[in-house]
Design an enzyme around this catalytic site. Structure first.
Site, PDB file in Angstrom:
ATOM      1  N   ASP A  96     -41.546   1.886 -40.196  1.00  0.00           N
ATOM      2  CA  ASP A  96     -40.672   2.397 -41.251  1.00  0.00           C
ATOM      3  C   ASP A  96     -39.230   2.251 -40.793  1.00  0.00           C
ATOM      4  OD1 ASP A  96     -39.799   3.767 -43.602  1.00  0.00           O
ATOM      5  OD2 ASP A  96     -41.654   4.931 -43.592  1.00  0.00           O
ATOM      6  N   TYR A 101     -39.281  -3.431 -60.897  1.00  0.00           N
ATOM      7  CA  TYR A 101     -40.427  -2.845 -60.195  1.00  0.00           C
ATOM      8  C   TYR A 101     -41.725  -3.537 -60.598  1.00  0.00           C
ATOM      9  CZ  TYR A 101     -43.512   0.774 -58.292  1.00  0.00           C
ATOM     10  OH  TYR A 101     -44.477   1.452 -57.587  1.00  0.00           O
ATOM     11  N   LYS A 138     -44.307  -5.721 -58.173  1.00  0.00           N
ATOM     12  CA  LYS A 138     -45.711  -5.360 -57.992  1.00  0.00           C
ATOM     13  C   LYS A 138     -46.645  -6.415 -58.592  1.00  0.00           C
ATOM     14  CE  LYS A 138     -44.936  -1.548 -55.779  1.00  0.00           C
ATOM     15  NZ  LYS A 138     -45.321  -1.389 -54.356  1.00  0.00           N
TER      16      LYS A 138
END
Length: 261
Positions: A41, A168, A172
């Protein structure tokens, strides 16, 4: 003769976005089942703190998924520490809500915002896939010929994108679209590739919304009529890892929701 179901115990898993949400829940489950987790991360995340909570079978590897240099360094750290990488779970991602054109504001969607979402969600996912495949390819295959498993995170927005989700949904949808060809690319070396498309989950993004909004969203899920629990996502990740015949597939985990505009 059917291949034996493989346990996650003893496996080494790199989890992007592992400091929170779906990624952290996945790390907790896998470590709880005897696996080792590497939380990949960004440096300013809670990765270090969360890794310490999970004990000796978990470390934090700071990296931005869009950076080849940082991801490669994180994977090198994982391999040097644990000897190999068996599983990669791609959970890192961002979201924006911007209309293509906002009539009242006379404002168009900026290319910068669109590119930022694509860069993190789609290109970042592919960046991790290609680099971790190079590491997994060095593993000794198991009895079934498998060297590794890569699990990606898409979204129901890939299929039923909402107002303001152009970037978005595109990001995806790209993950959905590349799942099968990458699975075919990596099949000869024994690496499986599967994508999970979650619906509405109780992640930090949704838990910060007012109760009224969250309750409304939960009511849109046919059954069970609630938000998904990140632990349910993590459970599916484990099932994907353990089922050797599951490959090249996109699995919706959404309580049968089909989002309306």
């Amino acid at each position: 003769m059917a291949a034996a179901v493989r346990s996650v115990k003893g496996l080494v898993a790199v989890i992007t976005g592992g400091a929170s949400g779906l990624g952290l829940s996945t790390a907790k489950r896998l470590v709880g089942q005897g696996a080792t987790a590497v939380l990949l991360d960004v440096p300013n995340s809670e990765g270090e703190t969360e890794a310490k909570k999970l004990g000796g079978n978990c470390i934090f590897a700071p990296a931005n998924v869009t950076s080849e240099k940082e991801v490669q360094a994180a994977l090198t750290l994982a391999k040097e520490k644990f000897g190999r990488i068996d599983v990669a779970v791609n959970c890192a991602g961002i979201a924006v809500a911007i209309k293509t054109y906002h009539e009242k504001k006379n404002q168009v969607h900026t290319l910068e915002d669109f590119q930022r979402v694509i860069n993190v969600n789609l290109i970042g996912t592919f960046n991790v896939i290609r680099l971790v495949a190079g590491v997994m390819g060095q593993n000794e295959p198991d009895q079934g010929g498998q060297r590794g498993v890569i699990i990606n995170t898409a979204s129901v927005a890939a299929f039923e994108g909402q107002v303001g989700q152009a970037a978005y949904s595109a990001s995806k949808g790209g993950i959905v679209g590349m799942t099968l060809p990458i699975a075919r690319d990596l099949a000869p070396i024994g690496i499986r590739v599967v994508t999970i498309a979650p619906g509405l989950f109780a992640t930090p993004l949704l838990t910060t919304l007012p109760d009224k909004v969250r309750n409304f969203l939960a009511s849109q899920v046919p059954f069970p009529s609630r938000l998904g629990d990140p632990a349910e996502y993590a459970h599916l990740v484990q099932m994907v890892i353990e089922n050797p015949f599951l490959n090249g597939e996109v699995i919706r985990l959404d309580g049968a929701i089909r989002m309306q505009p």
